[in-house]
Write a protein that holds these residues in place. Sequence first.
Motif, PDB file in Angstrom:
ATOM      1  N   ASP A   1    -101.352   4.497  37.294  1.00  0.00           N
ATOM      2  CA  ASP A   1    -102.297   4.455  36.235  1.00  0.00           C
ATOM      3  C   ASP A   1    -102.648   3.095  35.674  1.00  0.00           C
ATOM      4  OD1 ASP A   1    -103.366   4.954  33.491  1.00  0.00           O
ATOM      5  OD2 ASP A   1    -101.761   6.359  33.050  1.00  0.00           O
ATOM      6  N   ASN A   2    -103.712   2.763  36.096  1.00  0.00           N
ATOM      7  CA  ASN A   2    -104.178   1.479  35.852  1.00  0.00           C
ATOM      8  C   ASN A   2    -104.251   1.265  34.183  1.00  0.00           C
ATOM      9  OD1 ASN A   2    -104.673  -1.257  37.037  1.00  0.00           O
ATOM     10  ND2 ASN A   2    -106.914  -1.097  36.224  1.00  0.00           N
ATOM     11  N   THR A   3    -104.739   2.334  33.442  1.00  0.00           N
ATOM     12  CA  THR A   3    -104.811   2.134  31.911  1.00  0.00           C
ATOM     13  C   THR A   3    -103.628   1.732  31.402  1.00  0.00           C
ATOM     14  OG1 THR A   3    -106.625   3.577  31.934  1.00  0.00           O
ATOM     15  CG2 THR A   3    -105.696   3.298  30.139  1.00  0.00           C
ATOM     16  N   LEU A   4    -102.638   2.447  31.672  1.00  0.00           N
ATOM     17  CA  LEU A   4    -101.294   2.259  31.342  1.00  0.00           C
ATOM     18  C   LEU A   4    -100.810   0.770  31.684  1.00  0.00           C
ATOM     19  CD1 LEU A   4     -98.489   3.189  29.823  1.00  0.00           C
ATOM     20  CD2 LEU A   4     -97.909   4.381  31.976  1.00  0.00           C
ATOM     21  N   ARG A   5    -101.151   0.462  33.023  1.00  0.00           N
ATOM     22  CA  ARG A   5    -100.475  -0.791  33.468  1.00  0.00           C
ATOM     23  C   ARG A   5    -101.106  -2.011  32.737  1.00  0.00           C
ATOM     24  NH1 ARG A   5    -102.595  -0.400  38.465  1.00  0.00           N
ATOM     25  NH2 ARG A   5    -100.647   0.177  39.582  1.00  0.00           N
ATOM     26  N   LYS A   6    -102.516  -1.745  32.330  1.00  0.00           N
ATOM     27  CA  LYS A   6    -103.261  -2.580  31.498  1.00  0.00           C
ATOM     28  C   LYS A   6    -102.596  -2.825  30.124  1.00  0.00           C
ATOM     29  CE  LYS A   6    -107.774  -3.670  29.543  1.00  0.00           C
ATOM     30  NZ  LYS A   6    -109.027  -3.054  29.108  1.00  0.00           N
ATOM     31  N   GLN A   7    -102.281  -1.876  29.426  1.00  0.00           N
ATOM     32  CA  GLN A   7    -101.682  -1.672  28.238  1.00  0.00           C
ATOM     33  C   GLN A   7    -100.404  -2.365  27.989  1.00  0.00           C
ATOM     34  OE1 GLN A   7    -103.341  -0.477  25.259  1.00  0.00           O
ATOM     35  NE2 GLN A   7    -101.617  -1.755  24.529  1.00  0.00           N
ATOM     36  N   VAL A   8     -99.577  -1.977  29.252  1.00  0.00           N
ATOM     37  CA  VAL A   8     -98.149  -2.445  29.001  1.00  0.00           C
ATOM     38  C   VAL A   8     -98.228  -3.980  29.334  1.00  0.00           C
ATOM     39  CG1 VAL A   8     -95.886  -2.727  30.547  1.00  0.00           C
ATOM     40  CG2 VAL A   8     -97.121  -0.499  30.107  1.00  0.00           C
ATOM     41  N   LEU A   9     -99.271  -4.643  30.142  1.00  0.00           N
ATOM     42  CA  LEU A   9     -99.436  -6.014  30.383  1.00  0.00           C
ATOM     43  C   LEU A   9     -99.962  -6.727  28.957  1.00  0.00           C
ATOM     44  CD1 LEU A   9     -98.968  -8.101  32.653  1.00  0.00           C
ATOM     45  CD2 LEU A   9    -101.183  -7.755  33.245  1.00  0.00           C
ATOM     46  N   ILE A  10    -100.974  -6.200  28.323  1.00  0.00           N
ATOM     47  CA  ILE A  10    -101.249  -6.712  27.049  1.00  0.00           C
ATOM     48  C   ILE A  10    -100.000  -6.662  26.073  1.00  0.00           C
ATOM     49  CG2 ILE A  10    -102.423  -5.967  24.853  1.00  0.00           C
ATOM     50  CD1 ILE A  10    -104.710  -4.810  27.021  1.00  0.00           C
ATOM     51  N   ASP A  11     -99.279  -5.930  25.984  1.00  0.00           N
ATOM     52  CA  ASP A  11     -98.232  -5.716  25.058  1.00  0.00           C
ATOM     53  C   ASP A  11     -97.039  -6.849  25.728  1.00  0.00           C
ATOM     54  OD1 ASP A  11     -99.148  -3.737  23.775  1.00  0.00           O
ATOM     55  OD2 ASP A  11     -98.077  -2.102  24.695  1.00  0.00           O
ATOM     56  N   ALA A  12     -96.943  -6.802  26.907  1.00  0.00           N
ATOM     57  CA  ALA A  12     -95.871  -7.884  27.415  1.00  0.00           C
ATOM     58  C   ALA A  12     -96.237  -9.198  27.352  1.00  0.00           C
ATOM     59  CB  ALA A  12     -95.582  -7.467  28.707  1.00  0.00           C
ATOM     60  N   PHE A  13     -97.332  -9.509  27.519  1.00  0.00           N
ATOM     61  CA  PHE A  13     -97.873 -10.958  26.940  1.00  0.00           C
ATOM     62  C   PHE A  13     -97.776 -11.130  25.558  1.00  0.00           C
ATOM     63  CE2 PHE A  13     -99.752 -11.465  31.395  1.00  0.00           C
ATOM     64  CZ  PHE A  13     -99.530 -12.589  31.684  1.00  0.00           C
ATOM     65  N   HIS A  14     -97.920 -10.352  24.569  1.00  0.00           N
ATOM     66  CA  HIS A  14     -97.721 -10.658  23.207  1.00  0.00           C
ATOM     67  C   HIS A  14     -96.309 -10.618  23.125  1.00  0.00           C
ATOM     68  CE1 HIS A  14     -98.505 -10.806  18.989  1.00  0.00           C
ATOM     69  NE2 HIS A  14     -97.681  -9.907  19.117  1.00  0.00           N
ATOM     70  N   ALA A  15     -95.617 -10.207  23.816  1.00  0.00           N
ATOM     71  CA  ALA A  15     -93.955 -10.413  23.815  1.00  0.00           C
ATOM     72  C   ALA A  15     -93.685 -11.894  24.154  1.00  0.00           C
ATOM     73  CB  ALA A  15     -93.225  -9.286  24.408  1.00  0.00           C
ATOM     74  N   VAL A  16     -94.132 -12.002  25.177  1.00  0.00           N
ATOM     75  CA  VAL A  16     -93.988 -13.448  25.908  1.00  0.00           C
ATOM     76  C   VAL A  16     -94.417 -14.421  24.924  1.00  0.00           C
ATOM     77  CG1 VAL A  16     -94.802 -15.022  27.652  1.00  0.00           C
ATOM     78  CG2 VAL A  16     -94.037 -12.721  28.233  1.00  0.00           C
ATOM     79  N   ARG A  17     -95.502 -14.275  24.355  1.00  0.00           N
ATOM     80  CA  ARG A  17     -96.317 -15.290  23.354  1.00  0.00           C
ATOM     81  C   ARG A  17     -95.272 -15.457  22.197  1.00  0.00           C
ATOM     82  NH1 ARG A  17     -96.692 -17.369  19.211  1.00  0.00           N
ATOM     83  NH2 ARG A  17     -98.396 -16.915  17.762  1.00  0.00           N
ATOM     84  N   THR A  18     -94.653 -14.216  21.592  1.00  0.00           N
ATOM     85  CA  THR A  18     -93.868 -14.446  20.438  1.00  0.00           C
ATOM     86  C   THR A  18     -92.326 -15.081  20.969  1.00  0.00           C
ATOM     87  OG1 THR A  18     -94.811 -12.352  19.787  1.00  0.00           O
ATOM     88  CG2 THR A  18     -92.521 -12.989  18.832  1.00  0.00           C
ATOM     89  N   ALA A  19     -91.998 -14.679  21.933  1.00  0.00           N
ATOM     90  CA  ALA A  19     -90.615 -15.050  22.438  1.00  0.00           C
ATOM     91  C   ALA A  19     -90.510 -16.489  22.682  1.00  0.00           C
ATOM     92  CB  ALA A  19     -90.154 -14.456  23.629  1.00  0.00           C
ATOM     93  N   ILE A  20     -91.614 -17.053  23.380  1.00  0.00           N
ATOM     94  CA  ILE A  20     -91.682 -18.719  23.678  1.00  0.00           C
ATOM     95  C   ILE A  20     -91.774 -19.573  22.287  1.00  0.00           C
ATOM     96  CG2 ILE A  20     -92.086 -18.279  26.322  1.00  0.00           C
ATOM     97  CD1 ILE A  20     -94.892 -19.528  25.484  1.00  0.00           C
ATOM     98  N   THR A  21     -92.534 -18.862  21.754  1.00  0.00           N
ATOM     99  CA  THR A  21     -92.651 -19.751  20.338  1.00  0.00           C
ATOM    100  C   THR A  21     -91.032 -19.855  19.669  1.00  0.00           C
ATOM    101  OG1 THR A  21     -94.858 -19.026  19.928  1.00  0.00           O
ATOM    102  CG2 THR A  21     -93.729 -19.798  18.033  1.00  0.00           C
ATOM    103  N   LEU A  22     -90.532 -18.710  19.694  1.00  0.00           N
ATOM    104  CA  LEU A  22     -89.294 -18.542  19.025  1.00  0.00           C
ATOM    105  C   LEU A  22     -88.024 -19.386  19.816  1.00  0.00           C
ATOM    106  CD1 LEU A  22     -88.965 -14.972  17.787  1.00  0.00           C
ATOM    107  CD2 LEU A  22     -89.935 -17.160  16.604  1.00  0.00           C
ATOM    108  N   ILE A  23     -88.411 -19.465  21.205  1.00  0.00           N
ATOM    109  CA  ILE A  23     -87.120 -20.280  21.957  1.00  0.00           C
ATOM    110  C   ILE A  23     -87.715 -21.632  22.021  1.00  0.00           C
ATOM    111  CG2 ILE A  23     -86.657 -20.293  24.386  1.00  0.00           C
ATOM    112  CD1 ILE A  23     -87.224 -17.380  24.689  1.00  0.00           C
ATOM    113  N   HIS A  24     -88.922 -21.806  21.574  1.00  0.00           N
ATOM    114  CA  HIS A  24     -89.459 -23.529  21.864  1.00  0.00           C
ATOM    115  C   HIS A  24     -88.458 -24.327  21.190  1.00  0.00           C
ATOM    116  CE1 HIS A  24     -92.518 -26.607  20.656  1.00  0.00           C
ATOM    117  NE2 HIS A  24     -92.172 -26.651  21.907  1.00  0.00           N
ATOM    118  N   PRO A  25     -87.814 -24.311  20.079  1.00  0.00           N
ATOM    119  CA  PRO A  25     -86.870 -25.332  19.367  1.00  0.00           C
ATOM    120  C   PRO A  25     -85.660 -25.357  20.102  1.00  0.00           C
ATOM    121  CG  PRO A  25     -87.778 -23.903  17.729  1.00  0.00           C
ATOM    122  CD  PRO A  25     -88.046 -23.205  18.964  1.00  0.00           C
TER     123      PRO A  25
END
Length: 663
Positions: free
Chosen positions: A579-603
């Motif tokens: 299911d490429n639609t689901l794959r795309k959504q999970v990737l969008i969500d996961a990159f948001h998690a990555v974006r959030t996490a590395i900002t919090l881990i940065h210090p």
Amino acid sequence: MEERKIERPIFPKKAVITAGMPYGNKELHFGHVGGVFVHADTFARFLRDRIGGENVIFVSGTDCYGSPISASYRKLVDEHKYEGTIEDYVRGNHHKQKEVLDKYEMSLNLYGASALDRAGEIHKELSKEIFNKLYEGGYLLKLSSPQFYDPDFKVLLNGRQVIGKCPIEGCNSDKAYADECALGHQYMPMELIEPKSILSGKTPELRDVTNWYFKLDEYNDILKEKVEYLKTHSNWRKYLLNTIEEFLKSPIIYVKRKQLEGITDLEDKLPKHTIIDDPKKASISYVFESLKNRDEARKVLDELGIRFRTGKTLVPFRLSGNVEWGIEVPEKENLENLTFWVWPESLWAPISFTKAYLESIGKDSSEWKEFWNSKDSKVYQFIGEDNIYFYGIAEMALFMALLGINSEDKVNFENISLPQLIANNHVLFMDKKASSSSDIKPPMAKELLEYYTAEQLRMHFLSLGLAKKSVSFMPQVYMKEEEKQGPDTVLKDGNLLTNVFNRLLRSCFYTAQKYFDGNIPEGEISANIIEESNDAILSYERHMYNHEFHSVTYVLDDYIRKMNKYWANNMKAAEASEDNTLRKQVLIDAFHAVRTAITLIHPIAPDSCEMVREYLNVNEKLWRWDYIFEPIYTFMEDKSTHKLKYLEPRVDFFKKHESQILS
């Protein structure tokens, strides 16, 4: 995207962060780094992301002067192990300290030295300026007090050349020196129990020596008011305030009941006092209205041969001494050839370093006041618990005097800017207190990097919860095989990054490369992912504001594991159903998690986070908390042409130490 409408903490517009200053006679051991510097650096890095790097100054430096340094240097010279000058000796240790701090990714704006180079010159100027201001304001007194003298060697002994037992009731310090013990209790030299000269090993004589003292005891009441204010108007740690309060008691003497047998007229001989006589306790307490009355009572008890102990109370704070290696005190009232005692001048050394840093970047050094004295700014001082007396008592009173606040003034503490202290408890080593002067020798900070990465250690030290209690550092690499039980606890928190988060990061990049031509697909982030991310951001922010660093690591652990689980469950379903639609959504969500996490881990893990940002190919606004709730697309120069940097197979963003990787 709008964050949830809840009350968020308010941070200052400008900030100074300081970390306790290591002595110039040693390299850094693990306690220097893990007990103070990691916490200070993490908070400094967070504040730069939160309020802007140009508004944050993080300073510390080598404490160059003082009798411990002179004694260490002299010992090496006498043993023919060192040939340079004392300044060469200190400079060598200063460079070693700085090298280690750099290896631990410390982001100091200036790591200065109180006796060296431009920072040292500024510090000498400031020390004289402060002395003159205190003198002219009437805050100093000349006091002749006994100093230990070794007749065999025909020399006055400095503070560390005399060892005895602390006279303060209930003190369990392992070492007491001429006028302070290893736990920071202050007393007059004649109170030290069983003194011995480290030169001759004999009991030294006492000879009167005149020095300058700050009238610290007069600030008892105003400091009590400050503590009461902080209890209800600040987020200062409770145990820190309780410790400060312990020093603000009335002058008191404790006498064992057995000492008083057969003595009937003691009441009449003592100055005005009250008695606390608790039948359940072995001692009777004599409480006096003033330090002067207590000292008169000490003489009476001495004449009667009655042994006693004194309680914690404020005594005049010595500013000067006669140690040759020190900053000269301005000559006043025919008192000459004196140098500053190391403790007072080290309290204002961070101001000297702030001035030196501002000058080094082309600014007027007088701008230090905008950082130290402005209502819009705040100074955060990270210290160890042994130094609470000096920073929480002596420094606060000294700084109030320099602001023109007299001991009898009524102060609105909301309108004055004094530093906030963040005091950590001890980092023990294998459940024991370790120090370079004790039988348990601590591992050097540099040595640890032979077994662990800096970021693994940073995560671990933050997770220990030193805000609440002393905690043991127990690296398995220093254990015998039979002592090792389970996994190495030092790696537990670092594994969150090297294992769990690495897995999520690589999965995101490899999936984008395989299915989306190395792009982050565009689309709406799922509501539940936004909610989880925002909750993590707000919890993290609150814990950072309160300097609850162990709680920060818990937030990261919970969030990263949830996002990793979300990926594993949903991407598995997408792959199974193609299911490429689901794959795309999970990737969008996961990159948001990555974006959030590395900002919090940065210090905490800055270098590895920078590597992630480089591969995401986004700008440095990613770290700015002005954009903390924004999606990753905000940080792309051009969404239509944006591409991730290609990630080769088996590349780790958060790396393990090479000794941990099986061949």
